[in-house]
Write a protein that holds these residues in place. Structure first.
Motif, PDB file in Angstrom:
ATOM      1  N   THR A  58      39.678  28.394  57.156  1.00  0.00           N
ATOM      2  CA  THR A  58      38.686  28.952  58.071  1.00  0.00           C
ATOM      3  C   THR A  58      37.814  29.968  57.333  1.00  0.00           C
ATOM      4  O   THR A  58      38.186  30.466  56.262  1.00  0.00           O
ATOM      5  CB  THR A  58      39.376  29.650  59.258  1.00  0.00           C
TER       6      THR A  58
ATOM      7  N   LYS B   8      34.725  35.074  62.353  1.00  0.00           N
ATOM      8  CA  LYS B   8      34.573  35.525  60.966  1.00  0.00           C
ATOM      9  C   LYS B   8      34.403  37.045  60.972  1.00  0.00           C
ATOM     10  O   LYS B   8      33.299  37.565  61.133  1.00  0.00           O
ATOM     11  CB  LYS B   8      33.377  34.850  60.316  1.00  0.00           C
TER      12      LYS B   8
ATOM     13  N   LEU C 217      41.306  33.869  63.036  1.00  0.00           N
ATOM     14  CA  LEU C 217      41.241  32.410  63.011  1.00  0.00           C
ATOM     15  C   LEU C 217      40.055  31.906  63.829  1.00  0.00           C
ATOM     16  O   LEU C 217      39.449  30.876  63.503  1.00  0.00           O
ATOM     17  CB  LEU C 217      42.547  31.831  63.574  1.00  0.00           C
ATOM     18  N   ASP C 218      39.711  32.641  64.860  1.00  0.00           N
ATOM     19  CA  ASP C 218      38.674  32.230  65.803  1.00  0.00           C
ATOM     20  C   ASP C 218      37.277  32.706  65.407  1.00  0.00           C
ATOM     21  O   ASP C 218      36.283  32.062  65.739  1.00  0.00           O
ATOM     22  CB  ASP C 218      39.027  32.785  67.182  1.00  0.00           C
TER      23      ASP C 218
ATOM     24  N   GLU D  93      46.553  27.661  65.128  1.00  0.00           N
ATOM     25  CA  GLU D  93      45.543  26.640  64.843  1.00  0.00           C
ATOM     26  C   GLU D  93      45.758  25.405  65.711  1.00  0.00           C
ATOM     27  O   GLU D  93      44.787  24.801  66.198  1.00  0.00           O
ATOM     28  CB  GLU D  93      45.584  26.264  63.359  1.00  0.00           C
TER      29      GLU D  93
ATOM     30  N   ALA E 241      44.769  26.039  58.303  1.00  0.00           N
ATOM     31  CA  ALA E 241      44.366  27.283  58.954  1.00  0.00           C
ATOM     32  C   ALA E 241      43.701  28.251  57.978  1.00  0.00           C
ATOM     33  O   ALA E 241      42.782  28.990  58.346  1.00  0.00           O
ATOM     34  CB  ALA E 241      45.581  27.949  59.608  1.00  0.00           C
TER      35      ALA E 241
END
Length: 288
Positions: free
Chosen positions: A139, A225, A222-223, A117, A136
């Motif tokens: 998200t 969905k 994390l980047d 993150e 983090a």
């Protein structure tokens, strides 16, 4: 029985099999409707060994840019490890010392979530502090990240059970009198050599599974969905498409973790943050 020795493949497969039900339970309890997730399959790029050096250099840059916050996060890992060591020695569970230490590599991709993150925020020009790193899980894929973390936890538990089964098969559940006596026996006897051989063989299988399913899946979640299975499938494809660079990355991580464990895990304060940041940049080079 003490003489009933199976090969590392059998130990590893049996240990992995014991965790299948735990994987299924974690997945069922945290499952979300498919409509909440992106349906586009991430594209995997082919990389070379030079990309590993670039990822590592960028990871070091991230570390130097926010070293105060990163060192605060990095300090957590050796402290947790030392507590586990103390508990193991206090309870006379010396044979678990090495499996617990080696298990850091299995849980590392999940434990480094805050570092990904920080790198993501720095790359996007946002504020990157340890307080931000703690968010983090907030998200859109927070539930999926937790689910994948539970899968790695089950894998870690299966590894510990397998390691203890191998020890019991060779030593007959004999309790070591001291850490020094146990180390001398392992390094200086035939049965100690068998413990190293079978233990490292099974450990390699667990590490290979962990690498395949998580090398880029946590940064990906994390980047974007995505479902857990989509992220894991992308990670497996990344390893299959880039076997040499990914195996080299796994070997590099293992070597740095060994160096970072000396002395008394204190080197992990530097090693784990750098590896965490570098993993984010490896992800960015692998996934389109």
């Amino acid at each position: 029985m003490a003489g009933a020795i199976r090969n590392p493949l059998q130990w590893g497969v049996d240990g992995l099999g014991e965790s299948v039900e735990a994987f299924g339970a974690a997945n069922h309890s945290l499952r979300r409707p498919a409509t909440e997730y992106e349906t586009t399959r991430p594209r995997v790029r082919r990389i070379g060994l030079g990309d590993l050096g670039i990822a590592l250099r960028l990871g070091i840059d991230d570390f130097l840019a926010a070293r105060t916050d990163v060192l605060f996060i990095g300090l957590i890992y050796p402290l947790a490890g030392l507590i586990l060591w103390a508990m193991t020695l206090h309870e006379n569970m010396i044979p678990l010392l090495f499996p617990l230490t080696a298990g850091f590599a299995l849980m590392g991709p999940f434990l480094a979530l805050g570092l990904y993150e920080l790198s993501r925020r720095r790359e996007a020009g946002e504020i990157a502090t340890w307080e931000a790193a703690m968010g983090a899980f907030a998200t859109p894929s927070g539930g999926a990240i937790l689910r994948l973390g539970l899968i790695l936890t089950a894998l870690f538990a299966a590894w510990l059970l397998t390691a203890m089964a191998i020890y019991g098969s060779i030593y007959g559940w004999e309790t070591p009198t001291s850490l020094r006596a146990f180390a001398e026996d392992v390094l200086g006897t035939r049965r100690g050599g068998e413990l190293i051989l079978y233990g490292c063989g099974a450990g390699f299988l667990f590490a290979l599974v962990a690498l395949s399913i998580s090398v880029i899946s946590f940064p990906l979640l994390l980047d974007r969905k995505l479902r857990v299975r989509t992220a894991v499938a992308a990670s497996v494809r990344a390893v299959a498409k880039n076997p040499v660079p990914m195996l080299a990355w796994g070997a590099l991580v293992a070597a740095l973790l060994v160096l970072g464990s000396l002395p008394l895990l204190m080197g992990l304060i530097l090693v784990l943050p750098i590896l965490g940041h570098s993993t984010w940049h490896l992800y960015r080079r692998v996934i389109v």
